[in-house]
Design an enzyme around this catalytic site. Structure first.
Site, PDB file in Angstrom:
ATOM      1  N   SER A 212      -2.491   0.232   8.261  1.00 21.54           N
ATOM      2  CA  SER A 212      -3.646   1.268   7.680  1.00 21.54           C
ATOM      3  C   SER A 212      -3.126   3.272   7.996  1.00 21.54           C
ATOM      4  O   SER A 212      -2.812   3.984   6.602  1.00 21.54           O
ATOM      5  CB  SER A 212      -4.820   1.369   8.226  1.00 21.54           C
TER       6      SER A 212
ATOM      7  N   HIS B 230       2.169  16.109 -13.108  1.00 21.13           N
ATOM      8  CA  HIS B 230       0.801  17.507 -13.092  1.00 21.13           C
ATOM      9  C   HIS B 230       1.350  18.677 -13.062  1.00 21.13           C
ATOM     10  O   HIS B 230       0.520  19.695 -12.957  1.00 21.13           O
ATOM     11  CB  HIS B 230      -0.153  16.997 -11.423  1.00 21.13           C
TER      12      HIS B 230
ATOM     13  N   SER C 138       7.910   0.631   8.411  1.00 19.46           N
ATOM     14  CA  SER C 138       9.068  -0.600   9.291  1.00 19.46           C
ATOM     15  C   SER C 138      10.703   0.132   8.827  1.00 19.46           C
ATOM     16  O   SER C 138      11.694   0.091   9.497  1.00 19.46           O
ATOM     17  CB  SER C 138       9.620  -1.935   8.598  1.00 19.46           C
TER      18      SER C 138
ATOM     19  N   ASP D 278       0.608  14.995  -0.236  1.00 17.54           N
ATOM     20  CA  ASP D 278      -0.642  15.862  -0.846  1.00 17.54           C
ATOM     21  C   ASP D 278      -0.413  16.859  -0.621  1.00 17.54           C
ATOM     22  O   ASP D 278      -0.428  18.092  -0.915  1.00 17.54           O
ATOM     23  CB  ASP D 278      -2.068  15.901  -1.005  1.00 17.54           C
TER      24      ASP D 278
ATOM     25  N   GLU E  89      -0.518   4.296   6.274  1.00 16.57           N
ATOM     26  CA  GLU E  89      -0.377   5.265   4.974  1.00 16.57           C
ATOM     27  C   GLU E  89      -1.094   5.662   4.552  1.00 16.57           C
ATOM     28  O   GLU E  89      -1.157   6.578   3.428  1.00 16.57           O
ATOM     29  CB  GLU E  89      -1.130   3.239   4.122  1.00 16.57           C
TER      30      GLU E  89
ATOM     31  N   ARG F 105       1.025  -1.325   0.146  1.00 17.82           N
ATOM     32  CA  ARG F 105       0.079  -0.126  -0.290  1.00 17.82           C
ATOM     33  C   ARG F 105       0.904   1.046   0.132  1.00 17.82           C
ATOM     34  O   ARG F 105       0.712   2.930  -0.873  1.00 17.82           O
ATOM     35  CB  ARG F 105      -1.149   0.090   1.669  1.00 17.82           C
TER      36      ARG F 105
ATOM     37  N   ARG G 124       0.621  13.204  -8.742  1.00 21.80           N
ATOM     38  CA  ARG G 124       1.019  14.783  -8.373  1.00 21.80           C
ATOM     39  C   ARG G 124       1.890  15.202  -8.745  1.00 21.80           C
ATOM     40  O   ARG G 124       1.546  16.409  -9.722  1.00 21.80           O
ATOM     41  CB  ARG G 124       0.337  14.799  -7.283  1.00 21.80           C
TER      42      ARG G 124
END
Length: 185
Positions: A149, A60, A88, A160, A152, A46, A57
């Site tokens: 999770s 872009h 990790s 972003d 990630e 992930r 991005r």
């Protein structure tokens, strides 16, 4: 709990985690991106998807990014930037890539839970995202979410935010970026 309650709890975890990230280190990465000849990103699982999103991005906004392992990725050289996201900091394939990039003279930026890991130790810029490791090892920033999770998601949000900071420094807008969006669909 309802699904929306879980969503709200995840948002709280992300906000708490974002508040713990070292802004000085992030600004060093933004400057590294500005100075790099070419930019390479890597991650596994992930985290790799987050790296690909970041590369998209960067394209872009007019940069020259590459995802390590893709067939169109050129050779890495001195003056390039290698950004690796690894919770990790010990994923064997990523350690090997980082060692190779370091030997070729690239600047290494690691985004990790474990700044003292092998990858974190090889990096010129190490940004810690204090999140629970996928193994469940306690990192002082607890989560209701499974495995990696929180790391990630935080990685994607950090990437972003780096794009937004770069846009600010270069006076770019979404309209400028849209002109570089794929149009073969």
């Amino acid at each position: 709990m309802q699904t929306t309650d879980y969503t709200l709890e995840i948002i709280k975890e992300l906000q708490r985690t974002a508040n713990l990230i070292n802004e000085v280190k992030v600004e060093m990465l933004v400057d590294g991106i500005l100075e790099a000849n070419k930019i390479f990103v890597a991650g596994a699982g992930r985290s790799g998807f987050m790296a690909k999103s970041f590369a998209m991005r960067m394209m872009h906004i007019g940069l020259d990014p590459y995802v390590v392992g893709e067939t169109v990725t050129p050779n890495l050289e001195e003056g390039d930037l290698f950004i690796v996201g690894s919770g990790s900091g010990e994923t064997k394939s990523l350690v090997s890539m980082t060692e190779k990039a370091k030997s070729l003279g690239a600047t290494i930026a690691a985004v990790t839970i474990s700044p003292n890991s092998t990858i974190g130790s090889l990096a010129d810029i190490t940004i810690q995202i204090p999140a629970q490791a996928k193994s469940g090892e306690k990192a002082g920033n607890e989560t209701i979410q499974p495995m990696g999770s929180l790391f990630e998601q935080s990685l994607l949000l950090l990437y972003d935010a780096i794009i937004l900071r770069f846009m600010e420094k270069k006076s770019l807008t979404s309209n400028t970026m849209y002109g570089r969006h794929a149009n073969l669909e």
